[in-house]
Scaffold this active site. Sequence first.
Site, PDB file in Angstrom:
ATOM      1  N   ASP A 217      91.890  59.847 -98.878  1.00 28.75           N
ATOM      2  CA  ASP A 217      91.909  60.907 -97.856  1.00 28.75           C
ATOM      3  C   ASP A 217      92.476  60.362 -96.555  1.00 28.75           C
ATOM      4  OD1 ASP A 217      89.487  59.997 -95.982  1.00 28.75           O
ATOM      5  OD2 ASP A 217      88.980  59.532 -98.020  1.00 28.75           O
ATOM      6  N   ASP A 219      90.792  60.640 -93.650  1.00 29.13           N
ATOM      7  CA  ASP A 219      89.636  60.672 -92.755  1.00 29.13           C
ATOM      8  C   ASP A 219      89.647  62.006 -91.991  1.00 29.13           C
ATOM      9  OD1 ASP A 219      87.265  59.350 -92.036  1.00 29.13           O
ATOM     10  OD2 ASP A 219      88.128  58.684 -90.152  1.00 29.13           O
TER      11      ASP A 219
HETATM   12  N1  LIG Z   1      87.289  58.558 -94.707  1.00 27.76           N
HETATM   13  C1  LIG Z   1      86.401  57.695 -95.197  1.00 27.76           C
HETATM   14  N2  LIG Z   1      85.500  57.084 -94.377  1.00 27.76           N
HETATM   15  C2  LIG Z   1      84.620  56.210 -94.878  1.00 27.76           C
HETATM   16  N3  LIG Z   1      84.511  55.897 -96.182  1.00 27.76           N
HETATM   17  C3  LIG Z   1      85.370  56.488 -97.017  1.00 27.76           C
HETATM   18  N4  LIG Z   1      85.512  56.371 -98.354  1.00 27.76           N
HETATM   19  C4  LIG Z   1      86.527  57.176 -98.715  1.00 27.76           C
HETATM   20  N5  LIG Z   1      87.049  57.819 -97.656  1.00 27.76           N
HETATM   21  C5  LIG Z   1      86.342  57.407 -96.576  1.00 27.76           C
END
Ligand SMILES: Nc1ncnc2[nH]cnc12
Length: 295
Positions: A217, A219
């Site tokens: 992703d 974030d």
């Molecule tokens: N955006 C994110 N922040 C923290 N841990 C994660 N694991 C997967 N995506 C994450």
Amino acid sequence: MSSTPKSEEIQIGIIGGSGLYDFEALTDVRRVHTSTPYGDPSDSLVIGSLEGVRVAFIPRHGRNHQITPTNIPSRANIYALKSLGARAVVGVSAVGSLREDFAPGDLVIPDQIVDRSRGHRADTFFEGNTVVHVPFGEPFCGTIRPSLIEAARSRISANVHKTGTYCCIEGPQFSTRAESELYRAWGMDVIGMTALPEAKLAREAELCYTGIALVTDYDCWRAGHEDVSADEVAEVMKSNTAAAKETLLGLLKDFDVDTRCSCQYSLSTSIITPIDTLRSSVSRHDDWLVRKYVP
Ligand SMILES: Nc1ncnc2[nH]cnc12
Ligand SMILES: CSC[C@H]1O[C@H](OP(=O)(O)O)[C@H](O)[C@@H]1O
């Protein structure tokens, strides 16, 4: 396909993260329930062979993903892997991307970490009467990283980034947008919740530790994109785990731990408590790591 192990000894531990709760390619499998001076590991360990190498696998959140990052028993996991004979550990983790050019589906072999955890997790084995300061300038093993990069590049079609700074928050909440922007401004590349304290503990246990970070992703910093959610991570990991497993198979094909690697003797210049005092008073907890340095 069952392959004849080159050695019966366990060479390497694999710690599976979100979405990676088992490794079905393992052959000659047995399950080991173990407890340690640091409590129970996250789950029973699965011992088996991959590419002729004996491997111990453990899912860090438990096989039903029931252990939150703060409560992962990392000391017990590392102790269990070391006591089974592992000399190296690969930690697989899902991460968010903090930069445009690291996209979901990409794989990163991180070379640095910044600790943004809250201090709630035990991150040293040395809490008795032995004071130890291990070097941590290179938090990931410099001997195994190139092999992991080569394995990923030659075996998977996804983009492979051969460096990256892993920003380790403790969670369980994802970051605020201001935090996410701050980490980007600081030059960090990916964000997750689990590479620490694992990497620190592995260094104290004189294990070579490397990571495979699977981007799931962006974030919450990227305009026009939904903020990260656990559902999104789980969905993307359905396809990402295949790349991690393939990379691990590539790594193990000609795998041998280099006993000259500095990770394998990281305590040799790190124990500041005089050896003379240790001889009479090394505590039960520190003993398994320190004993070999006490003549
Ligand atoms: N955006 C994110 N922040 C923290 N841990 C994660 N694991 C997967 N995506 C994450
Ligand atoms: C399920 S989203 C957040 C969760 O995913 C990552 O886990 P892991 O590093 O074990 O793959 C992240 O660190 C969080 O624990």
